[in-house]
Design a protein around this motif. Structure first.
Motif, PDB file in Angstrom:
ATOM      1  N   GLU A 117       0.822  -1.208   0.000  1.00  0.00           N
ATOM      2  CA  GLU A 117       0.000   0.000   0.000  1.00  0.00           C
ATOM      3  C   GLU A 117       0.858   1.260   0.000  1.00  0.00           C
ATOM      4  O   GLU A 117       1.823   1.380   0.752  1.00  0.00           O
ATOM      5  CB  GLU A 117      -0.900  -0.019   1.233  1.00  0.00           C
ATOM      6  N   GLY A 118       0.500   2.199  -0.865  1.00  0.00           N
ATOM      7  CA  GLY A 118       1.190   3.480  -0.908  1.00  0.00           C
ATOM      8  C   GLY A 118       2.523   3.469  -1.622  1.00  0.00           C
ATOM      9  O   GLY A 118       3.214   4.497  -1.669  1.00  0.00           O
ATOM     10  N   SER A 119       2.917   2.348  -2.193  1.00  0.00           N
ATOM     11  CA  SER A 119       4.177   2.290  -2.934  1.00  0.00           C
ATOM     12  C   SER A 119       4.001   2.876  -4.322  1.00  0.00           C
ATOM     13  O   SER A 119       2.905   2.861  -4.892  1.00  0.00           O
ATOM     14  CB  SER A 119       4.686   0.847  -3.033  1.00  0.00           C
ATOM     15  N   ARG A 120       5.092   3.396  -4.893  1.00  0.00           N
ATOM     16  CA  ARG A 120       5.057   4.025  -6.207  1.00  0.00           C
ATOM     17  C   ARG A 120       6.124   3.406  -7.101  1.00  0.00           C
ATOM     18  O   ARG A 120       7.252   3.168  -6.656  1.00  0.00           O
ATOM     19  CB  ARG A 120       5.282   5.523  -6.083  1.00  0.00           C
ATOM     20  N   VAL A 121       5.756   3.180  -8.339  1.00  0.00           N
ATOM     21  CA  VAL A 121       6.655   2.544  -9.307  1.00  0.00           C
ATOM     22  C   VAL A 121       6.713   3.435 -10.540  1.00  0.00           C
ATOM     23  O   VAL A 121       5.704   3.651 -11.205  1.00  0.00           O
ATOM     24  CB  VAL A 121       6.182   1.123  -9.675  1.00  0.00           C
ATOM     25  N   GLY A 122       7.904   3.947 -10.842  1.00  0.00           N
ATOM     26  CA  GLY A 122       8.056   4.918 -11.915  1.00  0.00           C
ATOM     27  C   GLY A 122       8.131   4.308 -13.299  1.00  0.00           C
ATOM     28  O   GLY A 122       8.128   3.081 -13.487  1.00  0.00           O
ATOM     29  N   ALA A 123       8.234   5.181 -14.281  1.00  0.00           N
ATOM     30  CA  ALA A 123       8.261   4.785 -15.691  1.00  0.00           C
ATOM     31  C   ALA A 123       9.446   3.873 -15.978  1.00  0.00           C
ATOM     32  O   ALA A 123      10.559   4.094 -15.505  1.00  0.00           O
ATOM     33  CB  ALA A 123       8.335   6.023 -16.575  1.00  0.00           C
ATOM     34  N   GLY A 124       9.199   2.813 -16.758  1.00  0.00           N
ATOM     35  CA  GLY A 124      10.260   1.942 -17.221  1.00  0.00           C
ATOM     36  C   GLY A 124      10.818   0.990 -16.189  1.00  0.00           C
ATOM     37  O   GLY A 124      11.820   0.310 -16.453  1.00  0.00           O
ATOM     38  N   CYS A 125      10.199   0.897 -15.015  1.00  0.00           N
ATOM     39  CA  CYS A 125      10.675  -0.049 -14.006  1.00  0.00           C
ATOM     40  C   CYS A 125      10.324  -1.479 -14.396  1.00  0.00           C
ATOM     41  O   CYS A 125       9.331  -1.738 -15.088  1.00  0.00           O
ATOM     42  CB  CYS A 125      10.071   0.261 -12.636  1.00  0.00           C
ATOM     43  N   TYR A 126      11.130  -2.427 -13.920  1.00  0.00           N
ATOM     44  CA  TYR A 126      10.835  -3.853 -14.074  1.00  0.00           C
ATOM     45  C   TYR A 126      10.798  -4.483 -12.692  1.00  0.00           C
ATOM     46  O   TYR A 126      11.748  -4.348 -11.910  1.00  0.00           O
ATOM     47  CB  TYR A 126      11.885  -4.550 -14.931  1.00  0.00           C
ATOM     48  N   VAL A 127       9.705  -5.178 -12.382  1.00  0.00           N
ATOM     49  CA  VAL A 127       9.549  -5.894 -11.117  1.00  0.00           C
ATOM     50  C   VAL A 127       9.251  -7.345 -11.457  1.00  0.00           C
ATOM     51  O   VAL A 127       8.236  -7.652 -12.082  1.00  0.00           O
ATOM     52  CB  VAL A 127       8.423  -5.277 -10.258  1.00  0.00           C
TER      53      VAL A 127
END
Length: 329
Positions: A117-127
């Motif tokens: 919850e509340g986490s942010r993932v920016g452009a072009g990230c890979y998870v």
């Protein structure tokens, strides 16, 4: 633009106010560069003489330094000017880069990954597959998190950082630009025929504790068999190398361009100066300090300070340097 009165500033740092000024404070600056709406700080006696010519209207000063404020200027005396200034820097810090959406549409996130919850993932990230990310984590654009990694709450990972598979990252960590976590260790042996090198696989991982900060372009390699470990509160500068199977205790500090070879152990509170090199399988015990540019070849006792190349007791090394200087006269 933020603007604070002297009284508001002193509420934050809780010092002793000397003098008066009509100016409010809108920023912080070095003593030589500050203007009349900026505060500066003096944590060392050698800078005290610069106060007379400074345009700053406020100086945060160690209470061991005898200094008068002067006309239309204020001094706030505190026990530790560096720590007081750190509090003010937090107040005047500009906002973090803006996220238009919590999860950018160009981020590639495996369906098995869990994002807190509340986490942010920016452009072009890979998870990757089976990654677990805690609450309030920030991944800035172009971060890569490989399979089965876990990241604790409120950790910040800046652009270009790569965290390899199976890494375990604690809470409230900060990884700056282009950090490498969990790459293969540097291990090779001559081949049987003597005509090449055989790569030694590294099948371990990296385990990083809570509140660890790692500077830009630093590398922490994974273990050959088990784990490379960084304890809670460690602070790693830019361009630092931590090799496979190293173990760092709590609150260790490594300055820029220093490096640990494989299987080095640091106790709690060890300080490594810039460009220092530590030989493999060496133990530096708790509270020890390694001077900048030193080369440590042997174990270092708790609380001891060593310097030189090869590193030895600091007092002994200073005597050697004095003797060498006398030989040249």
């Amino acid at each position: 633009m933020k603007s604070l009165t002297i009284q508001e500033i002193n509420t934050i740092i809780n010092g002793a106010v000397l003098g008066e000024t009509v100016h409010t404070i809108t920023g912080l600056e070095q003593i030589k560069k500050a203007n009349s709406n900026q505060a500066t700080f003096i944590g060392n006696r050698k800078y005290a003489a610069m106060w007379a010519d400074s345009k700053a209207s406020l100086a945060i000063v160690n209470d061991t330094i005898d200094l008068e404020p002067g006309n239309n200027r204020v001094i706030i005396k505190v026990k530790n000017a560096d720590l007081a200034m750190a509090k003010l820097l937090e107040v005047f810090a500009p906002p973090a880069p803006y996220f238009e959406t919590d999860i950018h549409p160009t981020a590639s996130i495996d369906a098995s990954a869990a994002i807190g919850e509340g986490s942010r993932v920016g452009a072009g990230c890979y998870v990757g597959k089976d990654v677990v990310i805690g609450k309030g984590v920030i991944l800035y654009p172009n971060v890569t998190i490989f399979d089965e990694t876990t990241i604790g709450d409120h950790t910040t990972v800046w652009s270009g950082t790569v965290i390899r598979e199976r890494s375990v990252i604690g809470s409230h960590c900060i990884f700056h630009i282009n950090v490498s976590i969990g790459a293969d260790g540097f291990g090779y042996r001559p081949s049987d025929d003597g005509r090449g090198l055989i790569k030694i696989p590294h099948i371990g991982n990296v385990v990083i504790g809570n509140q660890v900060e790692i500077g830009a372009n630093s590398c922490v390699d994974r273990g050959k068999f088990s784990s490379t470990i960084l304890g809670d509160g460690c602070k790693i500068d830019n361009l630092v190398q931590i090799a496979h199977n190293c173990i760092l205790g709590r609150s260790c500090i490594m300055a820029g361009s220093s490096g640990l070879a494989g299987s080095v152990t640091l106790g709690d509170g060890v300080m490594i100066g810039g460009s220092a090199s530590i030989k493999d399988h060496t133990t530096i015990h708790s509270g020890a300090t390694v001077g900048a540019g030193s080369g440590v070849m042997n174990d270092v006792a708790a609380g001891k300070t060593v310097l030189g190349y090869p590193a030895t007791d600091s007092r002994e090394m200073l005597k050697q340097w004095v003797a060498l200087r006398k030989l040249t006269r």
